[in-house]
Design a protein around this motif. Sequence first.
Motif, mmCIF file in Angstrom:
data_model
loop_
_atom_site.group_PDB
_atom_site.id
_atom_site.type_symbol
_atom_site.label_atom_id
_atom_site.label_comp_id
_atom_site.label_asym_id
_atom_site.label_seq_id
_atom_site.Cartn_x
_atom_site.Cartn_y
_atom_site.Cartn_z
ATOM 1 N N CYS A 114 45.018 43.864 103.043
ATOM 2 C CA CYS A 114 44.348 42.756 102.385
ATOM 3 C C CYS A 114 43.804 41.828 103.463
ATOM 4 C CB CYS A 114 45.327 42.016 101.476
ATOM 5 S SG CYS A 114 44.596 40.552 100.702
ATOM 6 N N GLN A 115 42.542 41.493 103.335
ATOM 7 C CA GLN A 115 41.879 40.654 104.325
ATOM 8 C C GLN A 115 42.103 39.156 104.061
ATOM 9 O OE1 GLN A 115 40.120 41.767 107.216
ATOM 10 N NE2 GLN A 115 41.426 43.474 106.599
ATOM 11 N N SER A 116 43.121 38.882 103.231
ATOM 12 C CA SER A 116 43.533 37.509 102.986
ATOM 13 C C SER A 116 44.990 37.293 103.398
ATOM 14 C CB SER A 116 43.360 37.177 101.504
ATOM 15 O OG SER A 116 43.853 35.902 101.199
ATOM 16 N N CYS A 117 45.895 38.195 102.935
ATOM 17 C CA CYS A 117 47.334 38.009 103.211
ATOM 18 C C CYS A 117 47.923 39.083 104.111
ATOM 19 C CB CYS A 117 48.115 37.958 101.900
ATOM 20 S SG CYS A 117 48.257 39.542 101.041
ATOM 21 N N GLY A 118 47.194 40.164 104.366
ATOM 22 C CA GLY A 118 47.681 41.221 105.246
ATOM 23 C C GLY A 118 48.513 42.289 104.567
ATOM 24 N N MET A 119 48.673 42.216 103.263
ATOM 25 C CA MET A 119 49.466 43.216 102.538
ATOM 26 C C MET A 119 48.798 44.585 102.633
ATOM 27 S SD MET A 119 50.366 43.122 98.521
ATOM 28 C CE MET A 119 50.852 44.595 97.671
ATOM 29 N N PRO A 120 49.582 45.647 102.869
ATOM 30 C CA PRO A 120 48.991 46.992 102.893
ATOM 31 C C PRO A 120 48.375 47.343 101.535
ATOM 32 C CG PRO A 120 51.204 47.039 103.805
ATOM 33 C CD PRO A 120 51.019 45.681 103.187
ATOM 34 N N LEU A 121 47.179 47.880 101.568
ATOM 35 C CA LEU A 121 46.507 48.335 100.341
ATOM 36 C C LEU A 121 46.669 49.845 100.258
ATOM 37 C CD1 LEU A 121 43.281 46.144 100.600
ATOM 38 C CD2 LEU A 121 45.333 45.711 99.223
ATOM 39 N N ASN A 122 47.925 50.270 100.116
ATOM 40 C CA ASN A 122 48.237 51.691 100.212
ATOM 41 C C ASN A 122 48.087 52.461 98.910
ATOM 42 O OD1 ASN A 122 50.418 50.432 99.076
ATOM 43 N ND2 ASN A 122 51.901 51.114 100.588
ATOM 44 N N ASN A 123 47.750 51.783 97.814
ATOM 45 C CA ASN A 123 47.387 52.488 96.582
ATOM 46 C C ASN A 123 46.491 51.602 95.726
ATOM 47 O OD1 ASN A 123 49.024 51.013 94.535
ATOM 48 N ND2 ASN A 123 50.745 51.826 95.704
ATOM 49 N N VAL A 183 53.276 33.915 103.258
ATOM 50 C CA VAL A 183 53.624 35.268 103.719
ATOM 51 C C VAL A 183 55.025 35.257 104.343
ATOM 52 C CG1 VAL A 183 53.051 37.042 105.429
ATOM 53 C CG2 VAL A 183 51.250 36.076 103.983
ATOM 54 N N LYS A 184 55.308 34.271 105.160
ATOM 55 C CA LYS A 184 56.626 34.152 105.793
ATOM 56 C C LYS A 184 57.725 34.080 104.745
ATOM 57 C CE LYS A 184 59.182 31.157 108.996
ATOM 58 N NZ LYS A 184 60.255 30.590 108.187
ATOM 59 N N ASN A 185 57.556 33.208 103.759
ATOM 60 C CA ASN A 185 58.563 33.039 102.716
ATOM 61 C C ASN A 185 58.757 34.312 101.903
ATOM 62 O OD1 ASN A 185 59.065 30.391 103.475
ATOM 63 N ND2 ASN A 185 57.626 29.538 101.991
ATOM 64 N N LYS A 186 57.673 34.972 101.547
ATOM 65 C CA LYS A 186 57.759 36.214 100.771
ATOM 66 C C LYS A 186 58.480 37.297 101.563
ATOM 67 C CE LYS A 186 56.809 39.020 97.380
ATOM 68 N NZ LYS A 186 57.584 38.956 96.155
#
Length: 87
Positions: A7-16, A56-59
């Motif tokens: 994700c180009q906002s939070c960095g989460m992998p877009l793996n599916n 992101v840190k908290n999550k």
Amino acid sequence: MNIYSYCQSCGMPLNNEDVKGTERNGLKNDDYCKYCYENNDFKNPEINLEEMQLKVKNKMEKMNQPSYLIQKAINILPTLKRWNNKH
């Protein structure tokens, strides 16, 4: 080794496809996750980079991720598309 986009906002992998955000027409967006982007708009358009880093840190802490991974994720955020297009 699998290579994912992030994700180009939070960095989460877009793996599916399930985690990808959506456009107005319902098609999946390859740049942003569903937690940041829906119906062609950011869910939290007023958030700034520092607030996203804290989010992101908290999550990641709640997910019991190691501190080195949390720091790596936070350090990557300023390089992502959403934050490079801001100013």
